[in-house]
Design a protein around this motif. Structure first.
Motif, PDB file in Angstrom:
ATOM      1  N   PRO A 195       0.828  -1.208   0.000  1.00  0.00           N
ATOM      2  CA  PRO A 195       0.000   0.000   0.000  1.00  0.00           C
ATOM      3  C   PRO A 195       0.860   1.254   0.000  1.00  0.00           C
ATOM      4  CG  PRO A 195       0.116  -0.928   2.193  1.00  0.00           C
ATOM      5  CD  PRO A 195       0.809  -1.907   1.282  1.00  0.00           C
ATOM      6  N   THR A 196       0.370   2.305  -0.649  1.00  0.00           N
ATOM      7  CA  THR A 196       1.085   3.571  -0.667  1.00  0.00           C
ATOM      8  C   THR A 196       0.708   4.387   0.555  1.00  0.00           C
ATOM      9  OG1 THR A 196       1.113   3.607  -3.075  1.00  0.00           O
ATOM     10  CG2 THR A 196       1.442   5.711  -1.951  1.00  0.00           C
ATOM     11  N   PRO A 197       1.684   4.863   1.335  1.00  0.00           N
ATOM     12  CA  PRO A 197       1.356   5.671   2.511  1.00  0.00           C
ATOM     13  C   PRO A 197       0.598   6.920   2.108  1.00  0.00           C
ATOM     14  CG  PRO A 197       3.674   5.034   2.492  1.00  0.00           C
ATOM     15  CD  PRO A 197       3.119   4.674   1.154  1.00  0.00           C
ATOM     16  N   SER A 198      -0.270   7.391   2.980  1.00  0.00           N
ATOM     17  CA  SER A 198      -1.032   8.600   2.717  1.00  0.00           C
ATOM     18  C   SER A 198      -0.113   9.813   2.790  1.00  0.00           C
ATOM     19  CB  SER A 198      -2.158   8.755   3.744  1.00  0.00           C
ATOM     20  OG  SER A 198      -3.038   7.660   3.669  1.00  0.00           O
ATOM     21  N   PRO A 199      -0.408  10.833   1.983  1.00  0.00           N
ATOM     22  CA  PRO A 199       0.414  12.033   2.033  1.00  0.00           C
ATOM     23  C   PRO A 199       0.386  12.670   3.418  1.00  0.00           C
ATOM     24  CG  PRO A 199      -0.991  12.029   0.088  1.00  0.00           C
ATOM     25  CD  PRO A 199      -1.441  10.899   0.950  1.00  0.00           C
ATOM     26  N   THR A 200       1.475  13.275   3.821  1.00  0.00           N
ATOM     27  CA  THR A 200       1.551  13.952   5.105  1.00  0.00           C
ATOM     28  C   THR A 200       1.948  15.398   4.855  1.00  0.00           C
ATOM     29  OG1 THR A 200       3.890  13.479   5.402  1.00  0.00           O
ATOM     30  CG2 THR A 200       2.335  11.806   6.171  1.00  0.00           C
ATOM     31  N   SER A 204       4.413  16.870   5.651  1.00  0.00           N
ATOM     32  CA  SER A 204       5.848  17.021   5.429  1.00  0.00           C
ATOM     33  C   SER A 204       6.245  16.864   3.975  1.00  0.00           C
ATOM     34  CB  SER A 204       6.617  15.991   6.283  1.00  0.00           C
ATOM     35  OG  SER A 204       6.238  14.673   5.922  1.00  0.00           O
ATOM     36  N   GLY A 205       5.352  16.370   3.128  1.00  0.00           N
ATOM     37  CA  GLY A 205       5.693  16.220   1.734  1.00  0.00           C
ATOM     38  C   GLY A 205       4.881  15.152   1.043  1.00  0.00           C
ATOM     39  N   PRO A 206       5.189  14.858  -0.232  1.00  0.00           N
ATOM     40  CA  PRO A 206       4.439  13.874  -1.009  1.00  0.00           C
ATOM     41  C   PRO A 206       4.572  12.463  -0.432  1.00  0.00           C
ATOM     42  CG  PRO A 206       5.819  15.249  -2.413  1.00  0.00           C
ATOM     43  CD  PRO A 206       6.249  15.509  -1.009  1.00  0.00           C
ATOM     44  N   ALA A 207       3.626  11.611  -0.780  1.00  0.00           N
ATOM     45  CA  ALA A 207       3.684  10.202  -0.386  1.00  0.00           C
ATOM     46  C   ALA A 207       4.740   9.475  -1.221  1.00  0.00           C
ATOM     47  CB  ALA A 207       2.331   9.548  -0.581  1.00  0.00           C
ATOM     48  N   GLU A 229      -0.155  21.787  -3.777  1.00  0.00           N
ATOM     49  CA  GLU A 229       1.097  21.728  -3.046  1.00  0.00           C
ATOM     50  C   GLU A 229       1.728  20.348  -3.157  1.00  0.00           C
ATOM     51  OE1 GLU A 229       2.388  24.391  -1.740  1.00  0.00           O
ATOM     52  OE2 GLU A 229       0.633  25.565  -2.336  1.00  0.00           O
ATOM     53  N   PRO A 230       3.038  20.233  -2.921  1.00  0.00           N
ATOM     54  CA  PRO A 230       3.714  18.933  -3.030  1.00  0.00           C
ATOM     55  C   PRO A 230       3.082  17.855  -2.150  1.00  0.00           C
ATOM     56  CG  PRO A 230       5.332  20.681  -2.928  1.00  0.00           C
ATOM     57  CD  PRO A 230       4.002  21.331  -2.675  1.00  0.00           C
ATOM     58  N   GLU A 231       2.620  18.248  -0.938  1.00  0.00           N
ATOM     59  CA  GLU A 231       2.028  17.256  -0.032  1.00  0.00           C
ATOM     60  C   GLU A 231       0.695  16.718  -0.529  1.00  0.00           C
ATOM     61  OE1 GLU A 231       1.467  21.390   1.911  1.00  0.00           O
ATOM     62  OE2 GLU A 231       3.040  20.271   0.840  1.00  0.00           O
ATOM     63  N   ASP A 232       0.123  17.349  -1.571  1.00  0.00           N
ATOM     64  CA  ASP A 232      -1.119  16.838  -2.151  1.00  0.00           C
ATOM     65  C   ASP A 232      -0.873  15.625  -3.042  1.00  0.00           C
ATOM     66  OD1 ASP A 232      -2.443  18.989  -0.975  1.00  0.00           O
ATOM     67  OD2 ASP A 232      -2.242  20.254  -2.763  1.00  0.00           O
ATOM     68  N   TYR A 233       0.381  15.374  -3.383  1.00  0.00           N
ATOM     69  CA  TYR A 233       0.725  14.355  -4.379  1.00  0.00           C
ATOM     70  C   TYR A 233       1.375  13.114  -3.765  1.00  0.00           C
ATOM     71  CZ  TYR A 233      -0.082  17.814  -8.068  1.00  0.00           C
ATOM     72  OH  TYR A 233      -0.653  18.726  -8.911  1.00  0.00           O
ATOM     73  N   GLY A 234       1.379  12.056  -4.570  1.00  0.00           N
ATOM     74  CA  GLY A 234       2.175  10.876  -4.295  1.00  0.00           C
ATOM     75  C   GLY A 234       3.102  10.659  -5.475  1.00  0.00           C
ATOM     76  N   ILE A 235       4.371  10.354  -5.212  1.00  0.00           N
ATOM     77  CA  ILE A 235       5.327  10.089  -6.297  1.00  0.00           C
ATOM     78  C   ILE A 235       5.034   8.708  -6.878  1.00  0.00           C
ATOM     79  CG2 ILE A 235       7.747   9.802  -6.912  1.00  0.00           C
ATOM     80  CD1 ILE A 235       7.085  12.659  -6.190  1.00  0.00           C
ATOM     81  N   ILE A 236       4.824   8.636  -8.167  1.00  0.00           N
ATOM     82  CA  ILE A 236       4.529   7.378  -8.854  1.00  0.00           C
ATOM     83  C   ILE A 236       5.777   6.809  -9.522  1.00  0.00           C
ATOM     84  CG2 ILE A 236       3.163   6.299 -10.682  1.00  0.00           C
ATOM     85  CD1 ILE A 236       1.575   7.076  -8.248  1.00  0.00           C
ATOM     86  N   LEU A 237       6.622   7.695 -10.062  1.00  0.00           N
ATOM     87  CA  LEU A 237       7.795   7.243 -10.817  1.00  0.00           C
ATOM     88  C   LEU A 237       8.819   8.357 -10.870  1.00  0.00           C
ATOM     89  CD1 LEU A 237       9.186   5.254 -12.909  1.00  0.00           C
ATOM     90  CD2 LEU A 237       7.921   6.490 -14.682  1.00  0.00           C
ATOM     91  N   ALA A 238      10.088   7.985 -10.801  1.00  0.00           N
ATOM     92  CA  ALA A 238      11.190   8.908 -11.064  1.00  0.00           C
ATOM     93  C   ALA A 238      12.252   8.140 -11.834  1.00  0.00           C
ATOM     94  CB  ALA A 238      11.767   9.477  -9.769  1.00  0.00           C
ATOM     95  N   MET A 241      15.671  14.303 -15.815  1.00  0.00           N
ATOM     96  CA  MET A 241      14.911  13.390 -14.970  1.00  0.00           C
ATOM     97  C   MET A 241      13.418  13.597 -15.193  1.00  0.00           C
ATOM     98  SD  MET A 241      14.908  13.146 -10.780  1.00  0.00           S
ATOM     99  CE  MET A 241      14.436  14.878 -10.577  1.00  0.00           C
ATOM    100  N   TYR A 242      12.700  12.483 -15.273  1.00  0.00           N
ATOM    101  CA  TYR A 242      11.244  12.522 -15.303  1.00  0.00           C
ATOM    102  C   TYR A 242      10.711  12.203 -13.910  1.00  0.00           C
ATOM    103  CZ  TYR A 242      10.456  12.772 -20.363  1.00  0.00           C
ATOM    104  OH  TYR A 242      10.392  13.184 -21.673  1.00  0.00           O
ATOM    105  N   VAL A 243       9.693  12.947 -13.505  1.00  0.00           N
ATOM    106  CA  VAL A 243       8.964  12.656 -12.276  1.00  0.00           C
ATOM    107  C   VAL A 243       7.487  12.552 -12.635  1.00  0.00           C
ATOM    108  CG1 VAL A 243       8.315  13.451  -9.973  1.00  0.00           C
ATOM    109  CG2 VAL A 243      10.627  13.864 -10.822  1.00  0.00           C
ATOM    110  N   VAL A 244       6.855  11.455 -12.223  1.00  0.00           N
ATOM    111  CA  VAL A 244       5.416  11.272 -12.424  1.00  0.00           C
ATOM    112  C   VAL A 244       4.766  11.248 -11.048  1.00  0.00           C
ATOM    113  CG1 VAL A 244       3.609   9.830 -13.427  1.00  0.00           C
ATOM    114  CG2 VAL A 244       5.876   9.925 -14.507  1.00  0.00           C
ATOM    115  N   ALA A 245       3.738  12.064 -10.847  1.00  0.00           N
ATOM    116  CA  ALA A 245       3.085  12.173  -9.548  1.00  0.00           C
ATOM    117  C   ALA A 245       1.574  12.157  -9.724  1.00  0.00           C
ATOM    118  CB  ALA A 245       3.526  13.447  -8.824  1.00  0.00           C
ATOM    119  N   MET A 246       0.866  11.792  -8.652  1.00  0.00           N
ATOM    120  CA  MET A 246      -0.584  11.678  -8.693  1.00  0.00           C
ATOM    121  C   MET A 246      -1.189  12.446  -7.527  1.00  0.00           C
ATOM    122  SD  MET A 246      -2.968   8.225  -8.555  1.00  0.00           S
ATOM    123  CE  MET A 246      -2.264   7.689  -6.993  1.00  0.00           C
TER     124      MET A 246
END
Length: 311
Positions: A98-103, A105-108, A149-158, A172-177
């Motif tokens: 499971p992906t941790p929920s955003p906090t 402090s920053g993205p998940a 804001e960054p904390e609204d997102y989860g990092i999917i891929l880098a 670098m590519y970053v994919v976020a959700m």
């Protein structure tokens, strides 16, 4: 014609013109165009976009594909390390990872460490995401396109990005959700500490009634293609990735591309597959989806909306 008749005729002409204008005005108010069939137009647009995804994705940043729901385009942190040998992504299942929920402090973090590739750390991915969001806020997109804001997102891929004739220089590519206020995805390219390209888009899977259980994101073409200007002369080895959505019935996704293959990580309804290509290719990645019993439920070769050949 005598003088009286001429005077009467002169008086009747303005009366006739005035009446004609009144009649035309009345007709204009009675004619109403039919309302545009927006849902049908939107579905046709999504279908056409799927058919043209390979050509649209090949242009990368300069001509980035922008489907319905897109909120921004254009514009590049630190690049990742260079991969030189095929490295399949680490697989994951929904229940096990499971992906941790955003906090605040920053993205998940992503569901698996295999979604952070080429030596890119989570901190570097977050830094890249922040640069891309800052770039969007500085643009003239309006308040209703605030990326959040960054904390609204989860990092999917880098992963590292390979420069080509259309967009020189590696990066670098970053994919976020982002899940709320609506599900939004962002693909961001950063080079030399600056945002070079940002594509934001919404989830359009519902726009195609007969869409299968796996939906290959049209925007991910920029992650597995180099410019069509370099057709047959790609820089190798080439780090590639494919992303998209999966329905709950899908338990496993595999992707083969040229001489490499990968079992995708599943992350909150998204699949992420990646590998390293060491040969020139003409066919797009081959994507397959399986249910919990191992039954094949999706094959991109049979998806009428998926572009199998590269431009």
């Amino acid at each position: 014609m005598n003088d009286d008749e001429r005077r009467q005729g002169a008086q009747s002409e303005p009366d006739f013109e005035e009446r004609l204008r009144e009649l035309l005005a009345e007709d204009a108010y009675t004619i109403h165009p039919s309302p545009a069939p927006y849902p049908a137009i939107r579905r046709r647009g999504v279908v056409e976009r799927r058919r043209r995804v390979a050509a649209a994705g090949a242009v990368l940043v300069t001509l980035a594909a922008m489907p319905v729901g897109a909120y921004a385009l254009s514009g590049g942190g630190a690049g990742g390390g260079v991969a030189t040998t095929p490295t399949p992504s680490v697989s994951a299942t929904r229940a096990a990872s499971p992906t941790p929920s955003p906090t605040p402090s920053g993205p998940a973090r992503p569901a698996t460490e295999g979604q952070l590739l080429d030596g890119i750390t989570f901190e570097q991915a977050v830094d890249g995401l922040e640069k891309c969001l800052d770039y969007q806020r500085s643009g003239s997109f309006g308040d209703d396109t605030d990326p959040g804001e960054p904390e609204d997102y989860g990092i999917i891929l880098a992963m590292r990005s390979t420069g080509d004739s259309n967009t020189p220089g590696d990066g670098m590519y970053v994919v976020a959700m982002r899940q709320t206020p609506q599900q939004t995805y962002l693909i961001c390219n950063v080079k030399n500490g600056e945002a070079q390209g940002v594509t934001g888009f919404g989830d359009d899977t519902d726009a195609i009634p007969d869409e299968g259980p796996v939906f290959v994101d049209p925007n991910s073409g920029k992650l597995f293609q180099q410019s069509f200007l370099d057709r047959g002369n790609w820089k190798l080895p080439f780090r590639w990735a494919v992303t998209g959505t999966v329905k709950p019935s899908v338990a496993k996704v595999t992707v083969s591309y040229g001489d490499s293959s990968s079992e995708a990580a599943l992350d909150h309804g998204r699949f992420v597959a990646s590998g390293v290509l060491n040969e020139q290719v003409t066919l797009a990645p081959h994507v397959k989806g399986y249910d919990a019993d191992g039954k094949l439920v999706y094959d991109s070769d049979e998806d009428k909306y998926y572009q199998r050949t590269l431009p």
